[in-house]
Design a protein around this motif. Sequence first.
Motif, PDB file in Angstrom:
ATOM      1  N   ALA A   1       0.838  -1.189   0.000  1.00  0.00           N
ATOM      2  CA  ALA A   1       0.000   0.000   0.000  1.00  0.00           C
ATOM      3  C   ALA A   1       0.881   1.251   0.000  1.00  0.00           C
ATOM      4  N   PRO A   2       0.311   2.404  -0.332  1.00  0.00           N
ATOM      5  CA  PRO A   2       1.105   3.636  -0.301  1.00  0.00           C
ATOM      6  C   PRO A   2       1.766   3.905   1.051  1.00  0.00           C
ATOM      7  N   CYS A   3       1.138   3.474   2.143  1.00  0.00           N
ATOM      8  CA  CYS A   3       1.725   3.693   3.469  1.00  0.00           C
ATOM      9  C   CYS A   3       2.918   2.788   3.728  1.00  0.00           C
ATOM     10  N   GLY A   4       3.133   1.762   2.887  1.00  0.00           N
ATOM     11  CA  GLY A   4       4.253   0.845   3.054  1.00  0.00           C
ATOM     12  C   GLY A   4       3.883  -0.494   3.648  1.00  0.00           C
ATOM     13  N   ALA A   5       2.640  -0.658   4.123  1.00  0.00           N
ATOM     14  CA  ALA A   5       2.223  -1.945   4.683  1.00  0.00           C
ATOM     15  C   ALA A   5       2.110  -2.986   3.573  1.00  0.00           C
ATOM     16  N   ARG A   6       2.486  -4.220   3.894  1.00  0.00           N
ATOM     17  CA  ARG A   6       2.419  -5.323   2.935  1.00  0.00           C
ATOM     18  C   ARG A   6       1.376  -6.360   3.359  1.00  0.00           C
ATOM     19  N   GLN A   7       0.910  -7.088   2.386  1.00  0.00           N
ATOM     20  CA  GLN A   7      -0.011  -8.213   2.590  1.00  0.00           C
ATOM     21  C   GLN A   7      -1.342  -7.788   3.210  1.00  0.00           C
ATOM     22  N   LEU A   8      -1.763  -6.577   2.909  1.00  0.00           N
ATOM     23  CA  LEU A   8      -3.090  -6.167   3.350  1.00  0.00           C
ATOM     24  C   LEU A   8      -4.179  -6.890   2.566  1.00  0.00           C
ATOM     25  N   MET A   9      -3.834  -7.421   1.409  1.00  0.00           N
ATOM     26  CA  MET A   9      -4.744  -8.270   0.653  1.00  0.00           C
ATOM     27  C   MET A   9      -4.146  -9.662   0.584  1.00  0.00           C
ATOM     28  N   GLY A  10      -4.981 -10.672   0.766  1.00  0.00           N
ATOM     29  CA  GLY A  10      -4.521 -12.051   0.658  1.00  0.00           C
ATOM     30  C   GLY A  10      -3.880 -12.570   1.929  1.00  0.00           C
ATOM     31  N   ASP A  11      -3.460 -13.827   1.886  1.00  0.00           N
ATOM     32  CA  ASP A  11      -2.796 -14.535   2.989  1.00  0.00           C
ATOM     33  C   ASP A  11      -3.747 -14.847   4.132  1.00  0.00           C
ATOM     34  N   VAL A  12      -4.170 -13.847   4.924  1.00  0.00           N
ATOM     35  CA  VAL A  12      -5.093 -14.104   6.035  1.00  0.00           C
ATOM     36  C   VAL A  12      -6.122 -12.982   6.099  1.00  0.00           C
ATOM     37  N   TRP A  13      -7.353 -13.346   6.454  1.00  0.00           N
ATOM     38  CA  TRP A  13      -8.316 -12.328   6.854  1.00  0.00           C
ATOM     39  C   TRP A  13      -7.770 -11.642   8.103  1.00  0.00           C
ATOM     40  N   GLU A  14      -8.024 -10.354   8.239  1.00  0.00           N
ATOM     41  CA  GLU A  14      -7.507  -9.613   9.381  1.00  0.00           C
ATOM     42  C   GLU A  14      -8.664  -9.088  10.226  1.00  0.00           C
ATOM     43  N   TRP A  15      -8.700  -9.522  11.486  1.00  0.00           N
ATOM     44  CA  TRP A  15      -9.703  -9.023  12.417  1.00  0.00           C
ATOM     45  C   TRP A  15      -9.507  -7.518  12.628  1.00  0.00           C
ATOM     46  N   THR A  16     -10.602  -6.779  12.701  1.00  0.00           N
ATOM     47  CA  THR A  16     -10.547  -5.371  13.086  1.00  0.00           C
ATOM     48  C   THR A  16     -11.286  -5.193  14.407  1.00  0.00           C
ATOM     49  N   ALA A  17     -11.174  -4.001  14.980  1.00  0.00           N
ATOM     50  CA  ALA A  17     -11.836  -3.720  16.255  1.00  0.00           C
ATOM     51  C   ALA A  17     -13.321  -3.438  16.089  1.00  0.00           C
ATOM     52  N   SER A  18     -13.800  -3.322  14.856  1.00  0.00           N
ATOM     53  CA  SER A  18     -15.138  -2.788  14.594  1.00  0.00           C
ATOM     54  C   SER A  18     -16.228  -3.847  14.525  1.00  0.00           C
ATOM     55  N   ASP A  19     -17.396  -3.462  15.024  1.00  0.00           N
ATOM     56  CA  ASP A  19     -18.598  -4.263  14.802  1.00  0.00           C
ATOM     57  C   ASP A  19     -19.050  -4.081  13.352  1.00  0.00           C
ATOM     58  N   PHE A  20     -19.810  -5.054  12.858  1.00  0.00           N
ATOM     59  CA  PHE A  20     -20.332  -4.987  11.494  1.00  0.00           C
ATOM     60  C   PHE A  20     -21.546  -4.071  11.482  1.00  0.00           C
ATOM     61  N   SER A  21     -21.442  -2.958  10.789  1.00  0.00           N
ATOM     62  CA  SER A  21     -22.523  -1.977  10.773  1.00  0.00           C
ATOM     63  C   SER A  21     -22.664  -1.392   9.380  1.00  0.00           C
ATOM     64  N   PRO A  22     -23.833  -0.801   9.068  1.00  0.00           N
ATOM     65  CA  PRO A  22     -24.045  -0.238   7.723  1.00  0.00           C
ATOM     66  C   PRO A  22     -23.329   1.092   7.567  1.00  0.00           C
ATOM     67  N   TYR A  23     -22.978   1.408   6.340  1.00  0.00           N
ATOM     68  CA  TYR A  23     -22.446   2.726   6.026  1.00  0.00           C
ATOM     69  C   TYR A  23     -23.596   3.734   5.962  1.00  0.00           C
ATOM     70  N   PRO A  24     -23.315   5.010   6.167  1.00  0.00           N
ATOM     71  CA  PRO A  24     -24.377   6.024   6.025  1.00  0.00           C
ATOM     72  C   PRO A  24     -24.995   5.973   4.632  1.00  0.00           C
ATOM     73  N   GLY A  25     -26.310   5.895   4.571  1.00  0.00           N
ATOM     74  CA  GLY A  25     -27.007   5.800   3.292  1.00  0.00           C
ATOM     75  C   GLY A  25     -27.142   4.389   2.761  1.00  0.00           C
TER      76      GLY A  25
END
Length: 423
Positions: free
Chosen positions: A333-357
């Motif tokens: 990614a532009p920030c320099g992080a690698r493997q943000l796509m593929g390899d493993v699903w990554e847990w986030t801190a967020s609950d699953f919720s709808p976007y506005p609209g």
Amino acid sequence: MALTDSVDDTDLVAQHSPLMSPLVWDLAHIANQEELWLVREAGGRPGLRPDLDHLYDAFQHPRADRPALPLLGPAEARAYVSAVREQTLDVLAGTDTDPGRPERLLAGAFVFGMLAQHEQQHDETMLATHQLRQGPPVLDAPEPPRAPADAADLPAEVLVPGGPFTMGTSDEPWALDNERPEHRVDVSAFWLDTVPVTNGAYQRFIAAGGYQDPAWWTPEGWRHVTGTGLSAPEFWQRDGDTWTRRRFGHVEQVPADEPVLHVCWYEADAYARWAGRRLPTEPEWEKAARHDPATGRSRRYPWGDADPGPEHANLGHRHLRPAPAGSYPAGAAPCGARQLMGDVWEWTASDFSPYPGFEPFPYKEYSEVFFGPDYKVLRGGAFGVGDVAGRGTFRNWDYPIRRQIFAGFRTARDAAPEDGGSA
């Protein structure tokens, strides 16, 4: 077909875990959904087996109950898949899929993309069933590429500058309803792990008594750990001074440099607390993966807008394991992080919720019924995710106790004011 042809009929109809359906159910369910949406809805045809709809309705029958249903046998299921696919291809050949069509299902071939993604998601589900299956190995794939020479010299974390970015999408033609609409989100500056947390790093958490210390766990997480006796990721075993794992029937030493796999949200959250960090929120994860500070726009993928290739990410069952941490520099990614796509699903801190609209489409049961605090969001896609469903806006979700899924994580921390400003 490779996931079902690789086992005999006994394995195909067996339930290898109450968490999963028999493989033969997934096989016929894929065909049934294709018949419902492509043959009948898109093609306007009467369909082949409407009498099967109730058997293969995922919302009527929990996975644990499906073996008791009068399901199609292996030969019948394969014949059904073949007959439906023949009609589907005929419908596709004769359907106008111009993006300007007024019918949302057909415009830009959305309904075909929706069903292609549905099939890929069930391929991943069947791959998880294979991982739970006992017995000798039946699947094979080449090893992922070795880590590049600079992997050992990567910084531990990268700075993602603060400021607004565009989250979600309104113009990705095959994006699903929960990815829409695009909207601006302001994210404070934060530091993110350059690569996912590795097996070696996770072993240090275990060795430090991480599973025995309630200080690192949420109250719900501690109740789950003590109630289930968790002491390591799923499929790990201690063999003297060595950790081994079972991977699709192979027993092997746990590779220290691979991203950790088969951990639940509670375990990921506890590790982050032990490390003095936290899980990234879903907006933070997406900003790190998509935001390009040079242009101010959000990319389709971390590397840009081009469809994923084997140089970008470990997707599509290409390798039946994660690649070593630091792999795929072309997919950074532009920030320099690698493997943000593929390899493993990554847990986030967020609950699953709808976007506005948010608007449910084409049916409420795809996303809307799952919104709320019961489910945590995962992002990025694992090695078992098909390319058609692997994109920067795709959202996955599951219960925080789930470990059979191909999930890992990376950690984050807030940035100090002197670390970086807005971008």
